[in-house]
Motif scaffolding. Sequence first.
Motif, mmCIF file in Angstrom:
data_model
loop_
_atom_site.group_PDB
_atom_site.id
_atom_site.type_symbol
_atom_site.label_atom_id
_atom_site.label_comp_id
_atom_site.label_asym_id
_atom_site.label_seq_id
_atom_site.Cartn_x
_atom_site.Cartn_y
_atom_site.Cartn_z
ATOM 1 N N GLY A 76 0.815 -1.206 0.000
ATOM 2 C CA GLY A 76 0.000 0.000 0.000
ATOM 3 C C GLY A 76 0.845 1.251 0.000
ATOM 4 O O GLY A 76 2.071 1.202 -0.107
ATOM 5 N N ARG A 77 0.174 2.376 0.144
ATOM 6 C CA ARG A 77 0.849 3.674 0.137
ATOM 7 C C ARG A 77 1.215 4.064 1.562
ATOM 8 O O ARG A 77 0.406 3.939 2.485
ATOM 9 N N ILE A 78 2.453 4.536 1.735
ATOM 10 C CA ILE A 78 2.894 5.006 3.052
ATOM 11 C C ILE A 78 2.221 6.343 3.335
ATOM 12 O O ILE A 78 2.417 7.332 2.605
ATOM 13 N N THR A 79 1.422 6.389 4.365
ATOM 14 C CA THR A 79 0.691 7.609 4.701
ATOM 15 C C THR A 79 1.435 8.490 5.693
ATOM 16 O O THR A 79 1.164 9.694 5.786
ATOM 17 N N ALA A 96 6.216 4.099 11.045
ATOM 18 C CA ALA A 96 5.529 4.535 9.828
ATOM 19 C C ALA A 96 4.161 3.859 9.758
ATOM 20 O O ALA A 96 3.893 2.877 10.461
ATOM 21 N N GLU A 97 3.298 4.409 8.899
ATOM 22 C CA GLU A 97 1.960 3.853 8.694
ATOM 23 C C GLU A 97 1.697 3.700 7.206
ATOM 24 O O GLU A 97 2.120 4.534 6.400
ATOM 25 N N ILE A 98 1.002 2.607 6.866
ATOM 26 C CA ILE A 98 0.591 2.334 5.486
ATOM 27 C C ILE A 98 -0.926 2.432 5.414
ATOM 28 O O ILE A 98 -1.630 2.078 6.377
ATOM 29 N N GLU A 207 7.254 9.094 2.837
ATOM 30 C CA GLU A 207 5.794 9.274 2.888
ATOM 31 C C GLU A 207 5.253 9.507 1.484
ATOM 32 O O GLU A 207 5.809 10.285 0.705
ATOM 33 N N GLY A 208 4.165 8.816 1.149
ATOM 34 C CA GLY A 208 3.570 8.903 -0.180
ATOM 35 C C GLY A 208 4.042 7.826 -1.133
ATOM 36 O O GLY A 208 3.423 7.606 -2.186
ATOM 37 N N GLN A 209 5.104 7.121 -0.787
ATOM 38 C CA GLN A 209 5.625 6.053 -1.641
ATOM 39 C C GLN A 209 4.777 4.801 -1.483
ATOM 40 O O GLN A 209 4.302 4.487 -0.391
ATOM 41 N N THR A 210 4.557 4.090 -2.574
ATOM 42 C CA THR A 210 3.792 2.847 -2.547
ATOM 43 C C THR A 210 4.753 1.672 -2.461
ATOM 44 O O THR A 210 5.723 1.599 -3.221
ATOM 45 N N VAL A 211 4.492 0.769 -1.532
ATOM 46 C CA VAL A 211 5.343 -0.402 -1.348
ATOM 47 C C VAL A 211 4.543 -1.649 -1.699
ATOM 48 O O VAL A 211 3.328 -1.713 -1.502
#
Length: 414
Positions: A76-79, A96-98, A207-211
């Motif tokens: 998902g995207r890192i929020t 961090a949060e996804i 932040e904002g990167q998708t993993v």
Amino acid sequence: MNERRNTVLRKRLLAALLALLLLAGGGWLAREDLFAATTPSYITATVATGDIERTVLATGTLKPVKLVAVGAQASGRITAVKVKLGDEVKAGDLLAEIDSTTQQNDLRTAQATLAKVRAERAEKEATLALNVKTLERQSKLLETRAVSRSDFDTATADVDVTRAQIKALDADIAAGEVSVSTAEANLGYTRITAPIDGTVLAIVSQEGQTVNATQSAPTIVVLGQLDTMTVRAEISEADIVHVVPGQPVYFTILGEPEKRYDATLASIEPAPESVRSDSSFSTSTTSTSSSSSSSSSSSEAIYYNGIFNVPNPDGKLRTYMTAEVHIVLGSAHDVLTIPSSALLSSDGEGNARVRVIGEDGRASERTIGIGLDDKMKVEVRSGLTKGERVVLREASASTTTSSGPGGPRPPMGF
């Protein structure tokens, strides 16, 4: 007339005397030149007291005693990234949060499915209670022959079927509980927490990167415990035979070559790093290429990793610093020493031959007892006394003969 003859005689005697003096001076100078040409001169060293240490030199790399790449098990995207470089964190702290929308929906679906199965089981429990009462009535009526045997058998079957259905629903409930637990775990994976106490050494994902954790766990943050550092020293195969765990070690770093860090060698890895790419582990499709690469790398130097820890309370030692490591094989303090180059030969059993300058300035051979040899200095255990001079080498002939008559003579020793 006689006076004139006497004057001439005196002049002749004076000339003869002067000739004799010149001849004597020339002979003396010739003797000095001959002596200088035939008497050897030496470069010497004085037997002195000092410390000597025999070591193995290795190059090491500093790493935290614990170095962890904290990855993501959810895609998902890192929020949010809750830390920054250099932060000190405790185990369990949020890093961090996804985006958890998908995981939250999966959890709700699993909870709803579980609730539905539990409701079905409650329904079957009620049906079972009714079927049991019906069976009891049928049993009493059968005794009075008020109902047929088939009605009694049907009531019995209804009880057995309902009980079986309840067992099946119990299994569905267990599976539903597993689904809920899995969904809760997946939801928890969207919150990246610290597995250890440590320092944030790197933030790999922003932040904002998708993993995508489908194929591999992407790294979010790198943590390290910097209060103790581990040194991995590369020891050559020529030296590894002399090294064992438990030997004292010390090292210096490039920024502070004068500061010495002391430790004890903890362990030695049984194989070099190259064992990971050994050709015998290759598949049949790559055996040819790997064997060729193996033959090409056979001439490469082989190193074994010696490992030890060192305290780092002030944090001065940093990750991936280079350390010049000295593994101490033996040491002696306040002993007699001479340069190693003074040895003519050694029998390998603690005896050696040297040339010693005597009181007459001439050199003679002597057998001495030796100990530690660091290739620069050698420990003298017997055969020499402090202040004696040993020969390092003879002075060159050009040095001896280049000085003319009356010129400076080369010094004896230093």
